[in-house]
Design an enzyme around this catalytic site. Structure first.
Site, PDB file in Angstrom:
ATOM      1  N   ARG A 205      -3.121   9.515 -10.186  1.00 46.14           N
ATOM      2  CA  ARG A 205      -4.573   9.404 -10.360  1.00 46.14           C
ATOM      3  C   ARG A 205      -5.187  10.774 -10.094  1.00 46.14           C
ATOM      4  NH1 ARG A 205      -2.871   5.008  -7.233  1.00 46.14           N
ATOM      5  NH2 ARG A 205      -3.368   2.934  -8.089  1.00 46.14           N
ATOM      6  N   LYS A 229      -3.975   5.192  -3.392  1.00 49.23           N
ATOM      7  CA  LYS A 229      -5.213   4.420  -3.380  1.00 49.23           C
ATOM      8  C   LYS A 229      -4.964   3.078  -2.686  1.00 49.23           C
ATOM      9  CE  LYS A 229      -8.533   2.234  -6.534  1.00 49.23           C
ATOM     10  NZ  LYS A 229      -8.863   1.963  -7.954  1.00 49.23           N
ATOM     11  N   HIS A 308      -7.923   9.700 -16.691  1.00 48.74           N
ATOM     12  CA  HIS A 308      -7.334   8.388 -16.438  1.00 48.74           C
ATOM     13  C   HIS A 308      -6.534   7.902 -17.641  1.00 48.74           C
ATOM     14  CE1 HIS A 308      -6.915   5.128 -13.647  1.00 48.74           C
ATOM     15  NE2 HIS A 308      -7.210   4.236 -14.575  1.00 48.74           N
ATOM     16  N   ARG A 311      -3.102   9.142 -17.437  1.00 51.76           N
ATOM     17  CA  ARG A 311      -2.310   8.256 -16.568  1.00 51.76           C
ATOM     18  C   ARG A 311      -1.832   7.036 -17.370  1.00 51.76           C
ATOM     19  NH1 ARG A 311      -1.510   5.901 -11.315  1.00 51.76           N
ATOM     20  NH2 ARG A 311      -2.367   3.797 -11.121  1.00 51.76           N
ATOM     21  N   HIS A 333       0.392   0.626  -8.016  1.00 50.84           N
ATOM     22  CA  HIS A 333      -0.442  -0.563  -8.178  1.00 50.84           C
ATOM     23  C   HIS A 333      -0.224  -1.530  -7.021  1.00 50.84           C
ATOM     24  CE1 HIS A 333      -0.753  -0.046 -12.845  1.00 50.84           C
ATOM     25  NE2 HIS A 333      -1.656   0.662 -12.191  1.00 50.84           N
ATOM     26  N   TYR A 342       0.397  -2.501 -19.527  1.00 50.22           N
ATOM     27  CA  TYR A 342       1.350  -1.682 -20.273  1.00 50.22           C
ATOM     28  C   TYR A 342       2.379  -2.533 -21.000  1.00 50.22           C
ATOM     29  CZ  TYR A 342      -1.152   1.393 -17.262  1.00 50.22           C
ATOM     30  OH  TYR A 342      -2.172   2.024 -16.616  1.00 50.22           O
TER      31      TYR A 342
END
Length: 362
Positions: A205, A229, A308, A311, A333, A342
């Site tokens: 990120r 994150k 983003h 990414r 994630h 994806y």
């Protein structure tokens, strides 16, 4: 500590004092569990809501800080419907459905706290009536829908390498008649290519890129240590691998990082920029990296490309060779539900590849 969190926490502290006392109490309650950047979004949502209440005459407060619990307690459903309409139909700054959903969710979170968790001195809820409990907030961003929106707006297959190559070489040819643009490009092309290459070969990120320090990079093992994150443990950095393709770009940039940007020894940041009017290099900001990618993307012929989406481009490419669990871990994630995007994207990518193969063989 995470650099972006420090910046966001400072801004949060500056903004929260202009909120009603009960909002300040709610933010304090949430602070151990949510990141400062998330709480900043909450504050911005409340600022907008309170300004609307005052403009509509639903509160007599002269400032947002003077909004009262009674103002919230006496709201009718028609007022909430009116606010939602305001968000979706106003002529300036109209919000997408997903943004409206998030804004309503942040309101519902605060109303829930005030009516179900916070207490007054007599142990009664601070808010006796919670109008937001009646508001149904539908989930907007299903993985399949997100994948459909991303299709055609990310880099696929050879485009990943082509974009990095364009930053390294092609952009200079396109701006050769613009002395100012060419000067800036020649100064920063190795750094810029290194940033794009790192994201396209690891899926970081932008906030994770900004927070990288020199000591976080292990070139021998093609490994980085990053603050992920959602992880509130400020002492833990997760190991994240990057692909071989990024190694040369990083090595070239590191060889000139100190001399090119007049970087002082005390500056530990990996990616450096020299702010206008200053002589010494400092850590690049998130905004600078975002603007940099957009600049190259427009000239590259992909004006919709953002940091983003780089990414997303990596993630789609990575998922073609790995399962959903490895992809989830690589991207950081919280759950595989997010990674499902994806799966939908690669289904389309693979079907298109089959069609292209059939065309070449016929």
């Amino acid at each position: 500590m995470n650099i972006q969190k420090v910046i966001d926490r400072k801004m949060l502290d500056e903004k929260v004092v202009h909120m009603p006392w009960f909002v300040q109490q709610f933010i304090d309650y949430k602070l151990p569990d949510l990141s400062p950047s998330t709480l900043l979004e909450y504050i911005r949502d409340y600022e907008q809501f309170f300004l609307w209440l005052r403009a509509e005459g639903l509160s007599t407060a002269e400032s947002n800080a003077q909004i009262t619990l009674t103002d919230l307690e006496t709201l009718r459903m028609e007022s909430i419907v009116g606010y939602r309409l305001h968000l979706t139909t106003r002529t300036e700054g109209t919000n997408a459905r997903i943004t409206v959903s998030r804004k309503m969710s942040s309101l519902r979170s605060m109303f829930h706290y005030l009516s179900q968790i916070a207490e007054d001195e007599d142990f009664y809820p601070l808010l006796k009536r919670n109008i937001m409990a009646k508001v149904e907030i539908k989930r907007i961003h299903k993985p399949k829908d997100t994948a459909a929106k991303l299709k055609g707006k990310i880099l696929e297959e050879d485009e990943l390498l082509e974009f990095i190559g364009y930053i390294s070489h092609g952009y200079g040819e396109d701006v050769k008649n613009n002395k100012q643009a060419l000067y800036a490009y020649e100064l920063n092309k190795e750094r810029d290519a290194s940033i794009a290459s790192l994201i396209l070969n690891s899926g970081l990120r932008v906030s994770e890129v900004v927070n990288l320090n020199l000591r976080d990079i292990d070139l021998t093992n093609k490994l980085m240590y990053v603050y992920r994150k959602g992880n509130n443990d400020e002492t833990f950095k997760a190991p994240v691998y990057f692909r071989e393709q990024s190694l040369d770009d990083l090595t070239q940039y590191l060889a000139l990082r100190e001399s090119r940007y007049q970087t002082p020894k005390k500056e530990k940041a990996l990616f450096i920029a020299v702010p206008n009017g200053q002589k010494e290099g400092k850590r690049m900001t998130k905004r600078a990296i975002q603007a940099m990618i957009i600049k190259y993307a427009k000239r590259f012929g992909k004006p919709y490309l953002t940091v983003h989406k780089l990414r997303h481009s990596f993630a789609t490419d990575y998922y073609l060779q790995n399962d959903i669990y490895k992809t989830k871990e690589q991207l950081g994630h919280a759950s595989t539900e997010t990674t499902e995007v994806y799966a939908h994207l690669t289904d389309k990518t693979m079907s298109q590849a089959i069609e292209r193969r059939a065309e070449t063989e016929s």
